[in-house]
Design an enzyme around this catalytic site. Structure first.
Site, PDB file in Angstrom:
ATOM      1  N   GLY A  74       0.827  -1.207   0.000  1.00 27.56           N
ATOM      2  CA  GLY A  74       0.000   0.000   0.000  1.00 27.56           C
ATOM      3  C   GLY A  74       0.857   1.251   0.000  1.00 27.56           C
ATOM      4  O   GLY A  74       0.540   2.244  -0.667  1.00 27.56           O
ATOM      5  N   ASN A  99      -7.333   4.656   9.211  1.00 27.69           N
ATOM      6  CA  ASN A  99      -6.889   3.384   9.799  1.00 27.69           C
ATOM      7  C   ASN A  99      -7.100   3.312  11.299  1.00 27.69           C
ATOM      8  O   ASN A  99      -7.166   2.228  11.863  1.00 27.69           O
ATOM      9  CB  ASN A  99      -5.412   3.132   9.468  1.00 27.69           C
ATOM     10  N   GLN A 107      -7.523   0.812   3.797  1.00 30.24           N
ATOM     11  CA  GLN A 107      -8.350   0.272   4.882  1.00 30.24           C
ATOM     12  C   GLN A 107      -9.779  -0.032   4.466  1.00 30.24           C
ATOM     13  O   GLN A 107     -10.454  -0.811   5.141  1.00 30.24           O
ATOM     14  CB  GLN A 107      -8.363   1.246   6.074  1.00 30.24           C
ATOM     15  N   SER A 140      -3.894  -2.482  -0.545  1.00 29.15           N
ATOM     16  CA  SER A 140      -2.785  -3.311  -0.067  1.00 29.15           C
ATOM     17  C   SER A 140      -3.277  -4.729   0.207  1.00 29.15           C
ATOM     18  O   SER A 140      -4.344  -4.906   0.817  1.00 29.15           O
ATOM     19  CB  SER A 140      -2.231  -2.703   1.223  1.00 29.15           C
ATOM     20  N   GLY A 141      -2.486  -5.733  -0.208  1.00 29.07           N
ATOM     21  CA  GLY A 141      -2.900  -7.128  -0.055  1.00 29.07           C
ATOM     22  C   GLY A 141      -3.130  -7.568   1.374  1.00 29.07           C
ATOM     23  O   GLY A 141      -4.140  -8.202   1.689  1.00 29.07           O
ATOM     24  N   HIS A 142      -2.196  -7.202   2.267  1.00 27.56           N
ATOM     25  CA  HIS A 142      -2.262  -7.806   3.605  1.00 27.56           C
ATOM     26  C   HIS A 142      -3.379  -7.259   4.481  1.00 27.56           C
ATOM     27  O   HIS A 142      -3.600  -7.751   5.581  1.00 27.56           O
ATOM     28  CB  HIS A 142      -0.904  -7.720   4.320  1.00 27.56           C
ATOM     29  N   THR A 201      10.187  -7.396 -12.285  1.00 28.10           N
ATOM     30  CA  THR A 201       9.489  -8.629 -12.662  1.00 28.10           C
ATOM     31  C   THR A 201       8.334  -8.858 -11.696  1.00 28.10           C
ATOM     32  O   THR A 201       8.499  -8.744 -10.480  1.00 28.10           O
ATOM     33  CB  THR A 201      10.471  -9.819 -12.636  1.00 28.10           C
ATOM     34  N   CYS A 218       2.551   0.706  12.873  1.00 30.85           N
ATOM     35  CA  CYS A 218       3.907   1.163  12.585  1.00 30.85           C
ATOM     36  C   CYS A 218       4.452   2.075  13.679  1.00 30.85           C
ATOM     37  O   CYS A 218       5.647   2.217  13.820  1.00 30.85           O
ATOM     38  CB  CYS A 218       3.963   1.882  11.244  1.00 30.85           C
TER      39      CYS A 218
HETATM   40  N1  PLP Z   1      -2.480   3.403   4.135  1.00 30.67           N
HETATM   41  C1  PLP Z   1      -3.213   3.038   5.207  1.00 30.67           C
HETATM   42  C2  PLP Z   1      -4.464   3.782   5.514  1.00 30.67           C
HETATM   43  C3  PLP Z   1      -2.790   1.990   6.018  1.00 30.67           C
HETATM   44  O1  PLP Z   1      -3.509   1.642   7.081  1.00 30.67           O
HETATM   45  C4  PLP Z   1      -1.592   1.316   5.681  1.00 30.67           C
HETATM   46  C5  PLP Z   1      -1.065   0.236   6.544  1.00 30.67           C
HETATM   47  O2  PLP Z   1      -1.280   0.226   7.746  1.00 30.67           O
HETATM   48  C6  PLP Z   1      -0.878   1.723   4.543  1.00 30.67           C
HETATM   49  C7  PLP Z   1      -1.356   2.774   3.789  1.00 30.67           C
HETATM   50  C8  PLP Z   1       0.391   1.046   4.120  1.00 30.67           C
HETATM   51  O3  PLP Z   1       0.127  -0.218   3.561  1.00 30.67           O
HETATM   52  P1  PLP Z   1       1.324  -1.292   3.489  1.00 30.67           P
HETATM   53  O4  PLP Z   1       1.508  -1.811   4.881  1.00 30.67           O
HETATM   54  O5  PLP Z   1       0.846  -2.342   2.538  1.00 30.67           O
HETATM   55  O6  PLP Z   1       2.514  -0.577   2.978  1.00 30.67           O
END
Ligand code: PLP
Length: 390
Positions: A74, A158, A186, A206-208, A243, A330
């Site tokens: 993301g 988030n 989110q 974002s995948g996760h 790639t 984070c």
């Molecule tokens: N944007 C938002 C609102 C998020 O909550 C996050 C991850 O917590 C990100 C961006 C970043 O995504 P990624 O962890 O895949 O870099």
């Protein structure tokens, strides 16, 4: 997932669904071709990547799969949108467009991109939000000027889960020919996304965060929008070199397909979240719910407990096998009020004692009941500990 863990931190990351692992496995084993290779092994990988592009396009509401660019996360999607969009507009306008507008409640992925732009000579401006955590289209419209190259406003926050009026935001930008990006990391998979219909130019996922693996993401780029690449190379139609991470892209595609099919179950998640929220407000003295009640994600709730440190609460719950967050993953570890709560005007006494609970795939009634059993006792216990001992 281990039976003993109660995972209530789906906004931080999510478990990878078994169906996603199953879809990925062939591309980690026998289907190892490079999608850029002309022979059959490579072309099978290409086909899988293009199928995933269709699945992602369907989830975000793109008009065409070619509008999807795969990235590594993301954060990279946000960087490509903001840096790539601003740089491109700056260049095309021969330096006239040199301003970027965002908000005070963005994720660090966006805030750091803005800092970088500032170091490169752009001016930046962050629009505030209301006490409910919502940014209005009017506030953004008032911040626009003739030098504005791009506006970036997140779809869902988030921390609080507050959902911004992206369609109205996109409209005010479009009226003035300004690029509009939204960080939908989110909201993807939790609420319906309609990138094309809303009129947004760029949208990051974002995948996760939606039951695919970590290390894969995507950016919706409206047809006709040009970006200066942040990773150079010929892949992804010159928009993102490297790639392709075939297995993870296949996983992201499958996760998007599953999330799309599951959107109808969002109501069940909302009912569970409401039960959790009502239970906490009833059982924990001095608990306060933060963020908009009417415009928010169905899966998360955010609280403040007066006079407590949220990190202590996270540790206390962890000792009971419950995973929660006191802020964005984070920045966990820092006992400073979050910039989001600060922007909302939440008093520091409350902001420091904050807790984010987020539900998702696999969340059960039993999880909520366990939290409601443990949390009130944990809060009571921590309140009895003299501050000098913490
Ligand atoms: N944007 C938002 C609102 C998020 O909550 C996050 C991850 O917590 C990100 C961006 C970043 O995504 P990624 O962890 O895949 O870099």
């Amino acid at each position: 997932m281990s039976q003993s863990i109660v995972y209530l931190d789906h906004n931080a990351t999510t478990p990878v669904r078994p169906e996603v692992v199953e879809a990925m496995l062939p591309y980690l084993t026998e289907q190892y071709g490079n999608p850029g290779s002309p022979y059959a092994l490579g072309q099978r990988a290409r086909k899988a990547v293009e199928r995933a592009r269709e699945q992602v396009a369907a989830l975000v509401g793109a008009a065409d799969p070619s509008e999807i660019v795969f990235t590594s996360c993301g954060s990279e999607s946000d960087s490509l949108a903001i840096l790539g969009g601003a740089w491109q507009r700056h260049e095309e306008s021969k330096g006239k467009l040199n301003r970027v507008i965002s908000t005070r409640i963005e994720h660090d992925a966006v805030r750091e991109a803005l800092k970088l732009l500032k170091r490169r000579g752009f001016s930046t401006h962050e629009v505030g939000c209301g006490a409910d955590g919502l940014v209005t289209a009017q506030a953004v419209a008032e911040a626009l000027d003739d030098a504005t190259a791009l506006v970036s406003v997140m779809h869902a926050n988030n921390e609080t889960g507050a959902l911004m009026p992206v369609q109205a935001l996109a409209a005010v930008c479009r009226e003035r020919g300004i690029l509009f990006h939204t960080d939908a990391v989110q909201s993807a998979g939790k609420v319906k996304l309609e990138a094309h219909a809303w009129g947004v130019d760029l949208l990051a996922i974002s995948g996760h965060k939606l039951n695919a693996p970590k290390g894969v993401g995507a950016l919706y780029v409206r047809k006709g929008v040009r970006l200066s690449p942040t990773v150079t190379g010929k892949q992804e139609k010159n928009r993102r070199g490297g790639t392709e991470n075939v297995a993870s892209i296949v996983g992201l595609g499958r996760a998007c397909e599953l999330a799309q099919a599951n959107l109808g179950h969002a109501e069940e998640l909302r009912v569970l979240r409401d039960k959790l929220e009502a239970g906490i407000l009833a059982k924990v003295p001095g608990a306060r719910a933060n963020g908009s009640r009417s415009s928010r994600l169905p899966n998360c709730a955010h609280f403040s407990f007066e006079g407590l440190d949220g990190h202590h609460l996270v540790v206390a719950l962890d000792l009971e096998g419950i995973c929660v967050s006191s802020g964005p993953a984070c920045s966990t570890g820092a006992s400073t009020p979050s910039h989001v709560l600060e922007a909302m005007g939440v008093d520091a006494r409350f902001a420091l004692g904050s807790l984010r609970l987020s539900l998702g795939y696999g969340s059960t009634e039993a999880d909520v009941e366990r939290l409601l059993e443990v949390l009130p006792k944990a809060v009571e216990k921590l309140r009895k500990v003299p501050a000098s001992l913490l």
